[in-house]
Scaffold this motif. Structure first.
Motif, PDB file in Angstrom:
ATOM      1  N   TYR A  49       0.813  -1.214   0.000  1.00  0.00           N
ATOM      2  CA  TYR A  49       0.000   0.000   0.000  1.00  0.00           C
ATOM      3  C   TYR A  49       0.846   1.263   0.000  1.00  0.00           C
ATOM      4  O   TYR A  49       0.309   2.365  -0.098  1.00  0.00           O
ATOM      5  CB  TYR A  49      -0.936   0.018   1.217  1.00  0.00           C
ATOM      6  CG  TYR A  49      -2.112  -0.912   1.096  1.00  0.00           C
ATOM      7  CD1 TYR A  49      -3.148  -0.624   0.213  1.00  0.00           C
ATOM      8  CD2 TYR A  49      -2.193  -2.070   1.850  1.00  0.00           C
ATOM      9  CE1 TYR A  49      -4.233  -1.464   0.093  1.00  0.00           C
ATOM     10  CE2 TYR A  49      -3.268  -2.928   1.737  1.00  0.00           C
ATOM     11  CZ  TYR A  49      -4.288  -2.621   0.854  1.00  0.00           C
ATOM     12  OH  TYR A  49      -5.353  -3.464   0.735  1.00  0.00           O
ATOM     13  N   GLY A  50       2.146   1.123   0.137  1.00  0.00           N
ATOM     14  CA  GLY A  50       3.030   2.286   0.151  1.00  0.00           C
ATOM     15  C   GLY A  50       2.923   3.106   1.422  1.00  0.00           C
ATOM     16  O   GLY A  50       3.131   4.319   1.407  1.00  0.00           O
ATOM     17  N   ILE A  51       2.619   2.456   2.527  1.00  0.00           N
ATOM     18  CA  ILE A  51       2.457   3.151   3.808  1.00  0.00           C
ATOM     19  C   ILE A  51       3.789   3.145   4.542  1.00  0.00           C
ATOM     20  O   ILE A  51       4.408   2.108   4.722  1.00  0.00           O
ATOM     21  CB  ILE A  51       1.372   2.471   4.657  1.00  0.00           C
ATOM     22  CG1 ILE A  51       0.025   2.585   3.944  1.00  0.00           C
ATOM     23  CG2 ILE A  51       1.311   3.068   6.045  1.00  0.00           C
ATOM     24  CD1 ILE A  51      -1.090   1.845   4.621  1.00  0.00           C
ATOM     25  N   ARG A  52       4.209   4.338   4.988  1.00  0.00           N
ATOM     26  CA  ARG A  52       5.478   4.438   5.701  1.00  0.00           C
ATOM     27  C   ARG A  52       5.338   5.041   7.094  1.00  0.00           C
ATOM     28  O   ARG A  52       6.126   4.729   7.964  1.00  0.00           O
ATOM     29  CB  ARG A  52       6.465   5.288   4.899  1.00  0.00           C
ATOM     30  CG  ARG A  52       6.864   4.616   3.619  1.00  0.00           C
ATOM     31  CD  ARG A  52       7.822   5.468   2.853  1.00  0.00           C
ATOM     32  NE  ARG A  52       8.151   4.812   1.606  1.00  0.00           N
ATOM     33  CZ  ARG A  52       9.368   4.686   1.163  1.00  0.00           C
ATOM     34  NH1 ARG A  52      10.372   5.185   1.819  1.00  0.00           N
ATOM     35  NH2 ARG A  52       9.583   4.072   0.028  1.00  0.00           N
ATOM     36  N   SER A  53       4.382   5.900   7.293  1.00  0.00           N
ATOM     37  CA  SER A  53       4.269   6.575   8.600  1.00  0.00           C
ATOM     38  C   SER A  53       3.671   5.633   9.656  1.00  0.00           C
ATOM     39  O   SER A  53       2.854   4.763   9.358  1.00  0.00           O
ATOM     40  CB  SER A  53       3.409   7.830   8.484  1.00  0.00           C
ATOM     41  OG  SER A  53       2.053   7.484   8.327  1.00  0.00           O
ATOM     42  N   LYS A  54       4.078   5.832  10.891  1.00  0.00           N
ATOM     43  CA  LYS A  54       3.574   5.016  11.991  1.00  0.00           C
ATOM     44  C   LYS A  54       2.074   5.213  12.189  1.00  0.00           C
ATOM     45  O   LYS A  54       1.346   4.269  12.487  1.00  0.00           O
ATOM     46  CB  LYS A  54       4.303   5.353  13.292  1.00  0.00           C
ATOM     47  CG  LYS A  54       5.699   4.820  13.367  1.00  0.00           C
ATOM     48  CD  LYS A  54       6.309   5.112  14.730  1.00  0.00           C
ATOM     49  CE  LYS A  54       7.726   4.598  14.796  1.00  0.00           C
ATOM     50  NZ  LYS A  54       8.346   4.867  16.105  1.00  0.00           N
ATOM     51  N   LYS A  55       1.616   6.436  12.018  1.00  0.00           N
ATOM     52  CA  LYS A  55       0.200   6.740  12.199  1.00  0.00           C
ATOM     53  C   LYS A  55      -0.645   5.987  11.180  1.00  0.00           C
ATOM     54  O   LYS A  55      -1.673   5.382  11.524  1.00  0.00           O
ATOM     55  CB  LYS A  55      -0.030   8.244  12.077  1.00  0.00           C
ATOM     56  CG  LYS A  55      -1.458   8.658  12.298  1.00  0.00           C
ATOM     57  CD  LYS A  55      -1.620  10.153  12.170  1.00  0.00           C
ATOM     58  CE  LYS A  55      -3.077  10.545  12.334  1.00  0.00           C
ATOM     59  NZ  LYS A  55      -3.287  11.973  12.125  1.00  0.00           N
ATOM     60  N   ALA A  56      -0.220   5.994   9.932  1.00  0.00           N
ATOM     61  CA  ALA A  56      -0.967   5.306   8.875  1.00  0.00           C
ATOM     62  C   ALA A  56      -0.924   3.794   9.078  1.00  0.00           C
ATOM     63  O   ALA A  56      -1.918   3.089   8.853  1.00  0.00           O
ATOM     64  CB  ALA A  56      -0.404   5.674   7.511  1.00  0.00           C
TER      65      ALA A  56
END
Length: 131
Positions: free
Chosen positions: A84-91
């Motif tokens: 999904y291309g998610i890198r941030s901890k929040k996401a």
């Protein structure tokens, strides 16, 4: 219960060959025994009023909330974050929470977590007998 009472219960659960302990918790007779979970792991099995019902694992009920072990799991793996291309901890946390579920167990693997759960979710805890 005092800390000494909890130590007695903990000592009664040191060996799989010991009979365990019986507690009276808010009118429920709870029997704790140490059993073998796998070849090298032990767990504390719980018997409520002398029995254990499988429906307590599947249905939301008072016995499940008071005595059983709950672990929060997620279906999302590390590879899914990359896909999904998610890198941030929040996401990552939001995605993990979206696909989270609770898993209930008929045993506890940690005595201190079990003790904390019993104290937080019940009013009266007494030792009936240390077997």
């Amino acid at each position: 219960m005092t800390n000494e009472d909890w130590k007695k219960v903990d000592n009664a659960l040191k060996s799989v060959f010991s009979p365990g302990a019986k507690l009276l918790i808010d009118g429920y007779e709870v029997t704790l025994t140490l059993c073998q979970k796998s070849q090298f792991k032990n767990a504390i099995a719980i018997w409520i009023n002398g029995c254990f019902k499988g429906k307590w694992l599947a249905e939301d009920c008072e016995e499940r909330r008071r005595f059983l072990c709950c672990k929060k799991r997620t279906l999302v793996k590390e590879a899914d974050y990359k896909a999904y291309g998610i890198r941030s901890k929040k996401a990552k946390k939001e995605l993990a929470d979206r696909y989270a579920y609770e898993e209930w167990f008929s045993y506890w693997t940690n005595f201190n977590k079990m003790k904390k759960h019993f104290i937080d979710n019940n009013k009266s805890i007494e030792i009936l007998e240390v077997l």
